[in-house]
Design a protein around this motif. Structure first.
Motif, PDB file in Angstrom:
ATOM      1  N   TYR A 146       0.829  -1.191   0.000  1.00 53.68           N
ATOM      2  CA  TYR A 146       0.000   0.000   0.000  1.00 53.68           C
ATOM      3  C   TYR A 146       0.871   1.251   0.000  1.00 53.68           C
ATOM      4  CZ  TYR A 146      -4.130   2.763   1.038  1.00 53.68           C
ATOM      5  OH  TYR A 146      -5.160   3.667   0.968  1.00 53.68           O
ATOM      6  N   SER A 147       1.866   1.285   0.875  1.00 52.44           N
ATOM      7  CA  SER A 147       2.676   2.480   0.995  1.00 52.44           C
ATOM      8  C   SER A 147       3.631   2.655  -0.170  1.00 52.44           C
ATOM      9  CB  SER A 147       3.475   2.446   2.310  1.00 52.44           C
ATOM     10  OG  SER A 147       4.297   1.313   2.355  1.00 52.44           O
ATOM     11  N   ASP A 148       4.014   1.556  -0.833  1.00 53.34           N
ATOM     12  CA  ASP A 148       4.911   1.683  -1.963  1.00 53.34           C
ATOM     13  C   ASP A 148       4.302   2.500  -3.101  1.00 53.34           C
ATOM     14  OD1 ASP A 148       6.694   0.159  -0.639  1.00 53.34           O
ATOM     15  OD2 ASP A 148       6.487  -1.635  -1.879  1.00 53.34           O
ATOM     16  N   LEU A 149       2.984   2.592  -3.117  1.00 54.89           N
ATOM     17  CA  LEU A 149       2.316   3.343  -4.166  1.00 54.89           C
ATOM     18  C   LEU A 149       2.355   4.835  -3.890  1.00 54.89           C
ATOM     19  CD1 LEU A 149      -0.789   1.061  -4.621  1.00 54.89           C
ATOM     20  CD2 LEU A 149       1.271   1.128  -6.003  1.00 54.89           C
ATOM     21  N   GLY A 150       2.985   5.226  -2.804  1.00 50.09           N
ATOM     22  CA  GLY A 150       3.038   6.626  -2.444  1.00 50.09           C
ATOM     23  C   GLY A 150       1.926   7.052  -1.521  1.00 50.09           C
ATOM     24  N   PHE A 151       1.207   6.091  -0.936  1.00 50.93           N
ATOM     25  CA  PHE A 151       0.064   6.404  -0.095  1.00 50.93           C
ATOM     26  C   PHE A 151       0.425   6.165   1.367  1.00 50.93           C
ATOM     27  CE2 PHE A 151      -1.654   6.932  -3.940  1.00 50.93           C
ATOM     28  CZ  PHE A 151      -2.154   5.838  -4.614  1.00 50.93           C
ATOM     29  N   ALA A 152       1.203   7.025   1.908  1.00 51.84           N
ATOM     30  CA  ALA A 152       1.545   6.900   3.319  1.00 51.84           C
ATOM     31  C   ALA A 152       0.301   7.107   4.146  1.00 51.84           C
ATOM     32  CB  ALA A 152       2.606   7.939   3.693  1.00 51.84           C
ATOM     33  N   THR A 153       0.250   6.436   5.284  1.00 55.96           N
ATOM     34  CA  THR A 153      -0.972   6.496   6.094  1.00 55.96           C
ATOM     35  C   THR A 153      -1.255   7.911   6.575  1.00 55.96           C
ATOM     36  OG1 THR A 153       0.357   5.885   8.017  1.00 55.96           O
ATOM     37  CG2 THR A 153      -0.788   4.119   6.859  1.00 55.96           C
ATOM     38  N   GLN A 154      -0.215   8.765   6.688  1.00 55.52           N
ATOM     39  CA  GLN A 154      -0.459  10.127   7.145  1.00 55.52           C
ATOM     40  C   GLN A 154      -1.193  10.943   6.092  1.00 55.52           C
ATOM     41  OE1 GLN A 154       2.423   8.568   7.187  1.00 55.52           O
ATOM     42  NE2 GLN A 154       3.270   8.621   9.245  1.00 55.52           N
ATOM     43  N   SER A 155      -1.012  10.632   4.801  1.00 49.09           N
ATOM     44  CA  SER A 155      -1.570  11.466   3.752  1.00 49.09           C
ATOM     45  C   SER A 155      -2.766  10.827   3.062  1.00 49.09           C
ATOM     46  CB  SER A 155      -0.495  11.789   2.703  1.00 49.09           C
ATOM     47  OG  SER A 155       0.008  10.594   2.133  1.00 49.09           O
ATOM     48  N   ARG A 156      -2.972   9.558   3.254  1.00 46.71           N
ATOM     49  CA  ARG A 156      -4.086   8.880   2.580  1.00 46.71           C
ATOM     50  C   ARG A 156      -4.763   7.935   3.553  1.00 46.71           C
ATOM     51  NH1 ARG A 156      -5.125   8.191  -3.021  1.00 46.71           N
ATOM     52  NH2 ARG A 156      -6.698   6.589  -3.391  1.00 46.71           N
ATOM     53  N   LEU A 157      -6.075   7.937   3.524  1.00 46.21           N
ATOM     54  CA  LEU A 157      -6.838   7.090   4.420  1.00 46.21           C
ATOM     55  C   LEU A 157      -7.113   5.760   3.745  1.00 46.21           C
ATOM     56  CD1 LEU A 157      -9.393   9.818   5.516  1.00 46.21           C
ATOM     57  CD2 LEU A 157      -7.620   8.844   6.979  1.00 46.21           C
ATOM     58  N   MET A 158      -6.583   4.679   4.290  1.00 50.75           N
ATOM     59  CA  MET A 158      -6.858   3.371   3.717  1.00 50.75           C
ATOM     60  C   MET A 158      -8.335   3.034   3.879  1.00 50.75           C
ATOM     61  SD  MET A 158      -4.929  -0.255   4.403  1.00 50.75           S
ATOM     62  CE  MET A 158      -5.190  -1.648   3.301  1.00 50.75           C
ATOM     63  N   SER A 159      -8.946   3.537   4.940  1.00 49.44           N
ATOM     64  CA  SER A 159     -10.373   3.278   5.148  1.00 49.44           C
ATOM     65  C   SER A 159     -11.212   3.860   4.015  1.00 49.44           C
ATOM     66  CB  SER A 159     -10.826   3.876   6.481  1.00 49.44           C
ATOM     67  OG  SER A 159     -10.573   5.267   6.531  1.00 49.44           O
ATOM     68  N   LEU A 160     -10.767   4.967   3.428  1.00 49.70           N
ATOM     69  CA  LEU A 160     -11.495   5.569   2.328  1.00 49.70           C
ATOM     70  C   LEU A 160     -11.427   4.679   1.087  1.00 49.70           C
ATOM     71  CD1 LEU A 160     -13.043   7.881   1.028  1.00 49.70           C
ATOM     72  CD2 LEU A 160     -10.852   9.034   0.630  1.00 49.70           C
ATOM     73  N   ASP A 161     -10.248   4.138   0.791  1.00 48.10           N
ATOM     74  CA  ASP A 161     -10.128   3.225  -0.342  1.00 48.10           C
ATOM     75  C   ASP A 161     -10.901   1.935  -0.094  1.00 48.10           C
ATOM     76  OD1 ASP A 161      -8.494   4.734  -2.126  1.00 48.10           O
ATOM     77  OD2 ASP A 161      -6.796   4.374  -0.816  1.00 48.10           O
TER      78      ASP A 161
END
Length: 389
Positions: free
Chosen positions: A23-38
């Protein structure tokens, strides 16, 4: 429109890190992107693409009348008019999720120094593509150019742009604006004087139907109206407010409490209004928007608690795969992709499971198509290929 392939930047060291690194390798660090939203987006889209497999129609087949399966299947069909079923919430979920994502994606651009004008140009571009795809989808089935604006993408083009223009306003201003839209819609339906279209809650004889005749010269066979874009703007704007809440410095507990309280108020008020203003999804009455908005907030609270607080990342990723390419898989299924896959798998599923009976074999075929649609999203995710506008 952008088709983007992103290269992995991290080589995971263990099975545990693999679950998060993907998940984070895609550039979606938990601080900037909500995994719950995806997760929320992916779950909604996963259920939506299932409609193209005809699985929900099979669940209400005459052979299953009176069974629990049929009762469940009914919830995956729109209510004929006055009432609310689970399937009536999918479109509000979609509108709401787009709003939740806006403070995350657009807010990130503002934080890194992008001007309002630059993001406004992108919002206009995105709104145009949404409108274009929404219009184009209605031209495919008849095989000719037509002009119909009932598609969720066409309506989202309007709600997205309005939400963008309002998202820098205060919370109070945004809330007042959304309820003003609902009030304007309510008054338009109740006070419209044109004979034949002055029955606010009667199919095809209301203000929304009159607007459709002016815009498109026709009425929807399902009694939908394009004017729904105005009241359902509240869904997208409430999503923006929810996204701003989740981005704030409040504790997770405070965020969940706020979402749950607001959601419960919406559900209670919406259902309480039903005797006065019927809950009708097909014309997006104010009671429907408020009740469904409440369910949106409650669904987001549950998703946030499960995925971002309780860290159920591994099971959530099943739906994240779909959420990361929601536009592509939606367009694919809406343009006959599921039917194409069904033609390929049907000889095998019917040949192997035909002995169980016609209905059972058709259900297996639908499930196989549904699984392959998911697998397409999974493979695109693995290859870091994402379609965005």
């Amino acid at each position: 429109m952008e088709i983007k392939q992103e290269a992995a930047a991290v080589q995971p060291q263990s099975q545990k890190t693999l679950a998060t690194a993907k998940y984070s390798d895609l550039g979606f660090a938990t601080q900037s992107r909500l995994m719950s939203l995806d997760f929320f987006r992916g779950l909604t889209m996963f259920l939506l693409i299932a409609e193209s497999t005809r699985i929900y129609d099979l669940l209400v087949a005459p052979e299953l009348n009176g069974t629990v399966i049929s009762a469940i299947g009914t919830q995956f069909h729109h209510h004929p008019w006055n009432g609310l079923r689970f399937w009536d919430l999918i479109q509000p979920f979609f509108m709401f999720i787009v709003g939740v994502a806006m403070p995350v994606s657009i807010g990130k651009r503002w934080e890194r120094g992008d001007s309002w004008a630059a993001t406004f140009r992108h919002a206009l571009q995105r709104s145009f593509w949404l409108l274009f795809f929404g219009w184009a989808l209605y031209c495919i089935e008849p095989g000719r150019l037509t002009f119909e604006l009932w598609n969720v993408l066409a309506q989202l083009s309007f709600t997205y742009l309005v939400a963008f223009l309002m998202m820098r306003k205060s919370t109070q201003t945004q809330l007042v604006f959304t309820f003003a839209l609902l009030l304007i819609s309510e008054l338009a339906y109740r006070l419209w004087p044109v004979p034949g279209f002055n029955e606010p809650f009667v199919p095809d004889h209301n203000f929304g139907s009159y607007v459709d005749l002016l815009l498109m010269g026709k009425l929807s066979r399902g009694h939908w109206v394009a004017f729904n874009a105005v009241p359902t703007t509240a869904h997208t704007m409430w999503g923006v407010l929810a996204g701003q809440l989740l981005k704030s410095e409040r504790s997770p507990g405070q965020k969940i409490k706020t979402l749950v309280i607001a959601g419960l108020i919406g559900v209670v008020v919406g259902y309480a209004l039903n005797p006065v203003t019927p809950i009708i999804k097909r014309i997006c009455t104010s009671s429907f928007v408020i009740a469904s908005g409440g369910w949106c907030l409650l669904a987001l609270a549950l998703s946030y608690w499960l995925v971002d607080v309780k860290k159920f990342h591994k099971p959530a990723r099943f739906f994240v795969y779909v959420g990361m390419n929601s536009l592509l898989i939606y367009l694919f299924t809406e343009t006959g992709g599921a039917e194409w896959i069904a033609k390929i798998v049907k000889p095998f599923t019917t040949g192997i499971f035909g002995w169980t009976g016609d209905l059972q074999a058709r259900i297996v075929t639908s499930l196989a198509v549904w699984g392959l649609l998911w697998y397409l999203c999974y493979r695109l995710y693995q290859r870091k290929i994402f379609v965005r506008i």
